[in-house]
Design a protein around this motif. Structure first.
Motif: not given
Length: 124
Positions: A104, A59-60, A107, A56, A62-67
């Protein structure tokens, strides 16, 4: 928009193609040249954002924070800095009614910035 791109330079290129300052009206040839340039830039951006390896590319928040495993405050702080430095490409989709979706972030740009800025080794 690609990280590190000089937005003013791109505006100047498009203005020259459209004859800004030299004519009060753009001719069909000027419009064709300007639109061809825009199409070329869009294609280039799509190629760059397609992401090698099938991962991907955008990323949004929240998804960046998770990653990356950062807190909301720290990730927000980093993204503000990256945006201020024009170091991260951002897309914000809109639906057919013009309603904007979540931003978004590219990454690869985020990873590069963190490595260069030395944020990859610190305690999260």
């Amino acid at each position: 928009m690609s990280a590190g791109v000089d937005v003013d330079e791109e505006k100047a290129i498009l203005s020259r193609l459209l004859g800004a300052g030299t004519s009060p009206v753009s001719t069909p040839e000027m419009l064709a040249a300007g639109l061809q340039w825009v199409l070329t830039m869009v294609r280039k951006e799509l190629e760059e954002s397609s992401g090698a390896g099938g991962g991907c590319s955008y990323l949004t928040f929240s998804k960046l924070r998770q990653r990356f495993g950062y807190s909301k405050e720290r990730m927000s702080s980093y993204l503000r800095r990256m945006r201020a430095e024009n170091k991260v490409r951002i897309i914000q989709p809109t639906d057919e009614n013009g309603k904007k979706g979540d931003c978004r972030y590219h990454v690869g740009d985020v990873e590069s910035w963190m490595l260069i800025a030395g944020h990859g080794q610190e305690k999260r």
